[in-house]
Write a protein that holds these residues in place. Structure first.
Motif, PDB file in Angstrom:
ATOM      1  N   LEU A  84       1.255  -0.890  -0.598  1.00 15.34           N
ATOM      2  CA  LEU A  84       1.179   0.626  -0.974  1.00 15.34           C
ATOM      3  C   LEU A  84      -0.422   0.645  -1.214  1.00 15.34           C
ATOM      4  O   LEU A  84      -1.031   0.124  -1.990  1.00 15.34           O
ATOM      5  CB  LEU A  84       2.251   0.911  -2.167  1.00 15.34           C
ATOM      6  CG  LEU A  84       3.477   1.023  -1.361  1.00 15.34           C
ATOM      7  CD1 LEU A  84       4.495   1.139  -2.559  1.00 15.34           C
ATOM      8  CD2 LEU A  84       3.660   2.354  -0.674  1.00 15.34           C
ATOM      9  N   ARG A  85      -0.976   2.189  -0.755  1.00 14.90           N
ATOM     10  CA  ARG A  85      -1.994   2.714  -1.187  1.00 14.90           C
ATOM     11  C   ARG A  85      -2.041   3.955  -1.863  1.00 14.90           C
ATOM     12  O   ARG A  85      -0.841   4.574  -2.111  1.00 14.90           O
ATOM     13  CB  ARG A  85      -2.794   2.794   0.087  1.00 14.90           C
ATOM     14  CG  ARG A  85      -2.917   1.571   1.049  1.00 14.90           C
ATOM     15  CD  ARG A  85      -3.546   1.955   2.575  1.00 14.90           C
ATOM     16  NE  ARG A  85      -3.578   0.875   3.364  1.00 14.90           N
ATOM     17  CZ  ARG A  85      -3.591   0.992   4.764  1.00 14.90           C
ATOM     18  NH1 ARG A  85      -3.629   2.063   5.186  1.00 14.90           N
ATOM     19  NH2 ARG A  85      -3.683  -0.293   5.514  1.00 14.90           N
ATOM     20  N   PRO A  86      -3.122   4.233  -2.763  1.00 10.48           N
ATOM     21  CA  PRO A  86      -3.083   5.679  -3.539  1.00 10.48           C
ATOM     22  C   PRO A  86      -2.675   6.792  -2.454  1.00 10.48           C
ATOM     23  O   PRO A  86      -1.949   7.668  -2.739  1.00 10.48           O
ATOM     24  CB  PRO A  86      -4.435   5.610  -3.955  1.00 10.48           C
ATOM     25  CG  PRO A  86      -4.832   4.390  -4.223  1.00 10.48           C
ATOM     26  CD  PRO A  86      -4.049   3.447  -3.037  1.00 10.48           C
ATOM     27  N   GLU A  87      -3.026   6.673  -1.378  1.00  6.18           N
ATOM     28  CA  GLU A  87      -2.996   7.921  -0.516  1.00  6.18           C
ATOM     29  C   GLU A  87      -1.335   7.744   0.205  1.00  6.18           C
ATOM     30  O   GLU A  87      -1.006   8.637   0.860  1.00  6.18           O
ATOM     31  CB  GLU A  87      -3.903   7.647   0.822  1.00  6.18           C
ATOM     32  CG  GLU A  87      -3.853   6.256   1.766  1.00  6.18           C
ATOM     33  CD  GLU A  87      -5.032   5.480   1.046  1.00  6.18           C
ATOM     34  OE1 GLU A  87      -5.142   5.416  -0.081  1.00  6.18           O
ATOM     35  OE2 GLU A  87      -5.574   4.673   1.996  1.00  6.18           O
ATOM     36  N   GLY A 108      17.200  15.304   2.878  1.00  2.79           N
ATOM     37  CA  GLY A 108      17.356  15.067   1.209  1.00  2.79           C
ATOM     38  C   GLY A 108      16.711  15.820   0.459  1.00  2.79           C
ATOM     39  O   GLY A 108      15.859  16.626   0.753  1.00  2.79           O
ATOM     40  N   GLN A 109      16.729  15.707  -0.870  1.00  8.17           N
ATOM     41  CA  GLN A 109      15.919  16.740  -2.028  1.00  8.17           C
ATOM     42  C   GLN A 109      14.699  16.028  -2.208  1.00  8.17           C
ATOM     43  O   GLN A 109      13.828  16.710  -2.859  1.00  8.17           O
ATOM     44  CB  GLN A 109      16.698  16.225  -3.206  1.00  8.17           C
ATOM     45  CG  GLN A 109      16.795  15.129  -4.277  1.00  8.17           C
ATOM     46  CD  GLN A 109      17.481  13.939  -3.655  1.00  8.17           C
ATOM     47  OE1 GLN A 109      18.304  14.270  -2.658  1.00  8.17           O
ATOM     48  NE2 GLN A 109      17.067  13.129  -4.517  1.00  8.17           N
ATOM     49  N   GLY A 110      14.562  14.668  -1.729  1.00 10.05           N
ATOM     50  CA  GLY A 110      13.113  14.138  -1.856  1.00 10.05           C
ATOM     51  C   GLY A 110      13.090  13.206  -3.309  1.00 10.05           C
ATOM     52  O   GLY A 110      13.747  13.222  -4.233  1.00 10.05           O
ATOM     53  N   THR A 111      12.229  12.196  -2.930  1.00 10.79           N
ATOM     54  CA  THR A 111      11.853  11.174  -4.367  1.00 10.79           C
ATOM     55  C   THR A 111      10.519  11.062  -4.341  1.00 10.79           C
ATOM     56  O   THR A 111       9.741  10.693  -3.143  1.00 10.79           O
ATOM     57  CB  THR A 111      12.751  10.055  -3.969  1.00 10.79           C
ATOM     58  OG1 THR A 111      12.521   9.275  -5.040  1.00 10.79           O
ATOM     59  CG2 THR A 111      12.368   9.141  -2.666  1.00 10.79           C
ATOM     60  N   GLN A 112       9.805  10.871  -5.545  1.00 11.16           N
ATOM     61  CA  GLN A 112       8.528  10.822  -5.604  1.00 11.16           C
ATOM     62  C   GLN A 112       8.118   9.735  -5.592  1.00 11.16           C
ATOM     63  O   GLN A 112       8.545   8.497  -6.286  1.00 11.16           O
ATOM     64  CB  GLN A 112       8.314  11.506  -7.027  1.00 11.16           C
ATOM     65  CG  GLN A 112       6.616  11.448  -7.273  1.00 11.16           C
ATOM     66  CD  GLN A 112       5.715  12.453  -6.498  1.00 11.16           C
ATOM     67  OE1 GLN A 112       6.161  13.462  -6.323  1.00 11.16           O
ATOM     68  NE2 GLN A 112       4.612  11.845  -5.995  1.00 11.16           N
ATOM     69  N   VAL A 113       7.013   9.363  -5.036  1.00 13.49           N
ATOM     70  CA  VAL A 113       6.454   8.045  -4.793  1.00 13.49           C
ATOM     71  C   VAL A 113       5.016   8.154  -5.316  1.00 13.49           C
ATOM     72  O   VAL A 113       4.385   9.006  -4.884  1.00 13.49           O
ATOM     73  CB  VAL A 113       6.529   7.282  -3.473  1.00 13.49           C
ATOM     74  CG1 VAL A 113       5.394   5.972  -3.599  1.00 13.49           C
ATOM     75  CG2 VAL A 113       7.756   6.962  -3.122  1.00 13.49           C
ATOM     76  N   THR A 114       4.567   7.362  -6.283  1.00  8.08           N
ATOM     77  CA  THR A 114       3.151   7.484  -6.897  1.00  8.08           C
ATOM     78  C   THR A 114       2.544   6.253  -7.028  1.00  8.08           C
ATOM     79  O   THR A 114       2.943   5.321  -7.452  1.00  8.08           O
ATOM     80  CB  THR A 114       3.046   8.156  -8.327  1.00  8.08           C
ATOM     81  OG1 THR A 114       3.688   9.298  -8.497  1.00  8.08           O
ATOM     82  CG2 THR A 114       1.716   8.269  -8.885  1.00  8.08           C
ATOM     83  N   VAL A 115       1.340   5.992  -6.323  1.00  5.55           N
ATOM     84  CA  VAL A 115       0.820   4.673  -6.391  1.00  5.55           C
ATOM     85  C   VAL A 115      -0.454   4.833  -6.917  1.00  5.55           C
ATOM     86  O   VAL A 115      -1.434   5.705  -6.638  1.00  5.55           O
ATOM     87  CB  VAL A 115       0.516   4.142  -4.742  1.00  5.55           C
ATOM     88  CG1 VAL A 115      -0.320   3.069  -4.704  1.00  5.55           C
ATOM     89  CG2 VAL A 115       1.691   4.492  -4.121  1.00  5.55           C
ATOM     90  N   SER A 116      -0.778   3.963  -8.047  1.00  6.63           N
ATOM     91  CA  SER A 116      -2.123   4.370  -8.941  1.00  6.63           C
ATOM     92  C   SER A 116      -3.058   3.176  -8.303  1.00  6.63           C
ATOM     93  O   SER A 116      -2.648   2.009  -7.945  1.00  6.63           O
ATOM     94  CB  SER A 116      -1.636   3.802 -10.275  1.00  6.63           C
ATOM     95  OG  SER A 116      -1.231   2.554 -10.360  1.00  6.63           O
TER      96      SER A 116
END
Length: 117
Positions: A84-87, A108-116
Motif C-alpha cells: 500500500l502507498r499513501p496515494e 455499499g456505504q464505503g470503508t475508509q483506508v488510510t495509508v501513512s
C-alpha cells in the motif's frame, strides 16, 4: 433489497497490507459483475478492480498490488491490497450489478483506508 456491507478498512503504514470484505445480502452468483471503487478527497471516483465471469480488471495504479476475489458460498467479495502507498488513501466502495455493462446499480456505504507514509 440488495445490501452490500464493507469491512476491513483502517490505518496502515506504507508497504503494508489490508483485506477488504464485502458481504452481500443476496446471492452474489446472481450478480454478473462485482467490484471496488474508491474516492479520495478532492478526486473523482475511480474503479479500482472488477470481477466478471472469468475476467478481472484492475486500474493501472493498482495492478500487481491488489487482487479481487469472491467466495460464492459466503456471498462475499474481497479486495486484497498489498504494498500500500499513501496515494491509496480513500474511501473504498463495494459495487455490484446484474448487467454486463454500464454503471453499477448497487453500492455499499464505503470503508475508509488510510495509508501513512
Amino acid at each position: 433489497q440488495v445490501q452490500l456491507v464493507e469491512s476491513g478498512g483502517g490505518l496502515v503504514q506504507a508497504g503494508g497490507s489490508l483485506r477488504l470484505s464485502c458481504a452481500a445480502s443476496g446471492r452474489i452468483a446472481s450478480f454478473n459483475r462485482m467490484g471496488w471503487y474508491r474516492q479520495a478527497p478532492g478526486k473523482q471516483r475511480e474503479l479500482v478492480a472488477e470481477l466478471t465471469i472469468g475476467v478481472t480488471n484492475y486500474a493501472d495504479s493498482v495492478k500487481g498490488r491488489f487482487t479481487i476475489s469472491r467466495d460464492v458460498a459466503k456471498n462475499t467479495v474481497y479486495l486484497q491490497m498489498d504494498s500500500l502507498r499513501p496515494e491509496d488513501t480513500a474511501v473504498y466502495y463495494c459495487v455490484a450489478d446484474r448487467g454486463s455493462w454500464g454503471g453499477y446499480d448497487y453500492w455499499g456505504q464505503g470503508t475508509q483506508v488510510t495509508v501513512s507514509s
